[in-house]
Design a protein around this motif. Structure first.
Motif, mmCIF file in Angstrom:
data_model
loop_
_atom_site.group_PDB
_atom_site.id
_atom_site.type_symbol
_atom_site.label_atom_id
_atom_site.label_comp_id
_atom_site.label_asym_id
_atom_site.label_seq_id
_atom_site.Cartn_x
_atom_site.Cartn_y
_atom_site.Cartn_z
ATOM 1 N N HIS A 1 132.015 -2.481 65.385
ATOM 2 C CA HIS A 1 133.158 -2.694 64.492
ATOM 3 C C HIS A 1 132.723 -2.664 63.027
ATOM 4 O O HIS A 1 133.381 -2.046 62.178
ATOM 5 N N ILE A 2 131.611 -3.352 62.710
ATOM 6 C CA ILE A 2 131.163 -3.471 61.327
ATOM 7 C C ILE A 2 130.783 -2.106 60.758
ATOM 8 O O ILE A 2 131.044 -1.807 59.585
ATOM 9 N N LYS A 3 130.192 -1.256 61.569
ATOM 10 C CA LYS A 3 129.842 0.089 61.110
ATOM 11 C C LYS A 3 131.094 0.839 60.673
ATOM 12 O O LYS A 3 131.118 1.485 59.614
ATOM 13 N N LEU A 4 132.167 0.726 61.450
ATOM 14 C CA LEU A 4 133.421 1.394 61.101
ATOM 15 C C LEU A 4 134.060 0.761 59.867
ATOM 16 O O LEU A 4 134.619 1.468 59.020
ATOM 17 N N VAL A 5 133.980 -0.568 59.753
ATOM 18 C CA VAL A 5 134.512 -1.261 58.572
ATOM 19 C C VAL A 5 133.778 -0.788 57.319
ATOM 20 O O VAL A 5 134.397 -0.440 56.302
ATOM 21 N N ALA A 6 132.448 -0.774 57.375
ATOM 22 C CA ALA A 6 131.645 -0.366 56.214
ATOM 23 C C ALA A 6 131.942 1.073 55.820
ATOM 24 O O ALA A 6 132.054 1.392 54.625
ATOM 25 N N GLU A 7 132.090 1.945 56.807
ATOM 26 C CA GLU A 7 132.389 3.351 56.510
ATOM 27 C C GLU A 7 133.774 3.499 55.888
ATOM 28 O O GLU A 7 133.976 4.317 54.985
ATOM 29 N N SER A 8 134.741 2.689 56.343
ATOM 30 C CA SER A 8 136.088 2.768 55.764
ATOM 31 C C SER A 8 136.102 2.337 54.303
ATOM 32 O O SER A 8 136.973 2.743 53.533
ATOM 33 N N LEU A 9 135.124 1.501 53.913
ATOM 34 C CA LEU A 9 135.031 1.006 52.534
ATOM 35 C C LEU A 9 134.109 1.872 51.672
ATOM 36 O O LEU A 9 133.915 1.579 50.493
ATOM 37 N N GLY A 10 133.536 2.925 52.246
ATOM 38 C CA GLY A 10 132.671 3.814 51.479
ATOM 39 C C GLY A 10 131.321 3.228 51.132
ATOM 40 O O GLY A 10 130.666 3.653 50.171
ATOM 41 N N ILE A 11 130.861 2.261 51.920
ATOM 42 C CA ILE A 11 129.602 1.571 51.620
ATOM 43 C C ILE A 11 128.411 2.475 51.897
ATOM 44 O O ILE A 11 128.385 3.228 52.865
ATOM 45 N N GLU A 12 127.413 2.388 51.034
ATOM 46 C CA GLU A 12 126.145 3.084 51.213
ATOM 47 C C GLU A 12 125.043 2.242 50.592
ATOM 48 O O GLU A 12 125.302 1.357 49.787
ATOM 49 N N GLY A 13 123.794 2.544 50.968
ATOM 50 C CA GLY A 13 122.667 1.782 50.426
ATOM 51 C C GLY A 13 122.450 0.506 51.194
ATOM 52 O O GLY A 13 121.610 0.429 52.082
ATOM 53 N N TYR A 14 123.217 -0.525 50.856
ATOM 54 C CA TYR A 14 123.203 -1.787 51.607
ATOM 55 C C TYR A 14 124.380 -2.632 51.150
ATOM 56 O O TYR A 14 124.904 -2.461 50.043
ATOM 57 N N SER A 15 124.811 -3.535 51.995
ATOM 58 C CA SER A 15 125.865 -4.501 51.668
ATOM 59 C C SER A 15 125.839 -5.580 52.729
ATOM 60 O O SER A 15 125.112 -5.497 53.726
ATOM 61 N N ARG A 16 126.660 -6.590 52.533
ATOM 62 C CA ARG A 16 126.816 -7.651 53.532
ATOM 63 C C ARG A 16 128.293 -7.930 53.705
ATOM 64 O O ARG A 16 129.019 -8.077 52.712
ATOM 65 N N ILE A 17 128.753 -7.972 54.955
ATOM 66 C CA ILE A 17 130.177 -8.148 55.240
ATOM 67 C C ILE A 17 130.384 -9.503 55.907
ATOM 68 O O ILE A 17 129.729 -9.827 56.897
ATOM 69 N N ASP A 18 131.288 -10.301 55.324
ATOM 70 C CA ASP A 18 131.620 -11.618 55.860
ATOM 71 C C ASP A 18 132.865 -11.507 56.734
ATOM 72 O O ASP A 18 133.858 -10.874 56.334
ATOM 73 N N THR A 19 132.825 -12.154 57.892
ATOM 74 C CA THR A 19 133.922 -11.993 58.840
ATOM 75 C C THR A 19 133.958 -13.148 59.834
ATOM 76 O O THR A 19 132.986 -13.914 59.951
#
Length: 468
Positions: free
Chosen positions: A397-415
């Motif tokens: 799920h998180i991979k799809l969420v990050a891709e929908s937000l255009g994330i690259e490099g690195y980030s952290r998602i709170d959920t």
């Protein structure tokens, strides 16, 4: 009054501050304690690529930025590839190249005070004179020092782009995280860490982030019900609108666009809502502990004037307590709060194990998120309370969420994750997550099948930025 035969050795302790004032790095000072001598830096160390590391700023999370940036700088000092150069971003958004001594202070305000002190006529010259006296007594050759003391030098991003090919952003919130500086760096042709301007701008806006995730229609992924409150209206008008939109207490209030913990508070009644709105209007730096109700600590507020406030439904989670290394888990909704790091190129992101966050109060504090000895994180969430199948689903799920937000490099998602199904209720995405010594991003890298040290994951982050 007191003799400390073995001094404290936190990375910015007084022992290291004193050593830095005469140009000794942490490594050289400790080597001197052991061997009573200082060796000159090797030729290999001098051939490393120089990389500026920027920290500070004027946001509610500026002190966390000091911790993040200086920790990145210290970890990269041991890199065989990169030679970090510390740069301080002042409250007035002026950029200074600073010596090691200034990096070992705890707050933006302390560093600014020292910059002012250094600029006083004769102050720096007197320091250099005293240095020579110390070197004579300790039999140290000044040319062998790793961290020469110098006057803080103001520079502009344009100057940096002419000297360096990569810049490491250790800023949190504000212009450093909302795409403004990212756009400036791209215009200047200098690479940097983290997502690009568009993704940074989107993820800083927590309301737009939620809309984007909803519109992505990812099965098993939702966001909390939320609305934007107009702070130009009176508190009772806003409350009436919330009732009209069927919002029920408790509620979470937070700035629409700021760092991950700035100004976040739970309110349970209309009276508490009124008090919170008054604080957001007050221009104060923080909401004091227990000023609104008994169950919150000090809450740092954004430095600028707020015109809008995000209001979200409060997500009720299972009651989890860790005491004496024993877990007490009381099921309530099958939901727990987790944070999940990702890294990699756009479209090819790798998702790390989630970390379950356990708060001592209703909302995680800045200290619990970033400072050692305060927060509790379980990486990954423990079996048998959370199944491996659920964790695997979360990662997908998180991979799809990050891709929908255009994330690259690195980030952290709170959920919030459902411990049975792995379904998610996304809170927000942090495009420049904390890189303090105690951040969960390092925990997760160490928990990988092939563990990565903090220095190794930082070097990966740099490489992704270069290949953008």
């Amino acid at each position: 009054s007191d003799l400390n035969a073995i001094s404290g050795m936190e990375q910015n302790s007084f022992l290291f501050q004193a050593g830095a004032l005469v140009g000794l790095s942490h490594r050289q000072l400790l080597n001197y304690i052991i061997e009573k001598k200082i060796d000159a830096p090797s030729e290999a160390e001098e051939k490393r690529e120089a990389i500026p590391v920027i920290f500070g700023g004027n946001t509610a999370e500026r002190q966390i930025s000091v911790m993040s940036g200086t920790n990145v700088w210290m970890k990269l000092k041991n890199s065989k590839k990169y030679k970090p150069i510390p740069f301080f971003y002042s409250f007035e958004q002026r950029l200074y190249r600073v010596p090691q001594f200034l990096c070992l202070h705890h707050t933006v305000e302390e560093i600014e005070e020292k910059i002012s002190l250094f600029s006083q006529p004769g102050f720096f010259q007197e320091l250099v004179r005293k240095q020579q006296d110390v070197f004579g007594k300790l039999n140290i050759q000044s040319e062998n020092l790793e961290e020469q003391l110098f006057m803080p030098e103001e520079e502009k991003f344009e100057d940096i782009s002419k000297k360096y090919s990569f810049l490491f952003l250790g800023l949190h919130g504000g212009a450093g995280e909302n795409g403004t500086i990212q756009k400036k760096l791209e215009d200047l042709g200098i690479a940097y860490n983290g997502p690009g301007p568009a993704s940074s701008r989107l993820c800083m806006d927590k309301y737009e982030t939620g809309l984007t995730i909803q519109n992505a229609n990812i099965p098993g992924v939702t966001t909390a019900k939320k609305t934007v409150a107009d702070l130009t209206k009176k508190a009772d008008e806003i409350w009436a609108q919330l009732e009209k939109e069927n919002f029920k207490t408790p509620l979470i209030l937070k700035p629409r666009g700021d760092g991950c913990s700035a100004g976040v508070i739970r309110i349970n009644t209309q009276d508490q809502f009124q008090k919170a709105i008054d604080f957001f209007h007050s221009g104060r730096a923080c909401i004091p502990e227990k000023a609104i109700h008994e169950n919150h600590g000090q809450i740092d507020l954004p430095s600028g004037k707020l015109d809008e406030l995000l209001v979200e439904e409060f997500i009720i989670t299972d009651k989890v307590v860790l005491k004496d290394l024993e877990i007490s888990w009381q099921p309530v909704t099958d939901l727990v709060e987790v944070t999940i790091g990702v890294f990699g190129a756009k479209g090819n992101l790798h998702v790390m194990n989630p970390s379950q966050t356990i708060a001592s109060q209703e909302v995680l504090s800045l200290e619990e998120k970033f400072m050692g000895g305060t927060g509790v994180n379980l990486t990954p969430p423990p079996e048998p309370f959370v199944s491996k199948q659920a964790i695997d689903t979360v990662k997908k799920h998180i991979k799809l969420v990050a891709e929908s937000l255009g994330i690259e490099g690195y980030s952290r998602i709170d959920t919030f994750m459902n411990t049975k199904t792995g379904d998610l209720i996304v809170i927000e995405a942090n495009t420049l997550p904390g890189l303090t010594p105690s951040t969960v991003f390092y925990h997760q890298a160490l928990a990988e099948p092939v563990p990565m040290t903090p220095r190794e994951i930082l070097e990966k982050i740099i490489e992704f930025g270069k290949k953008r």
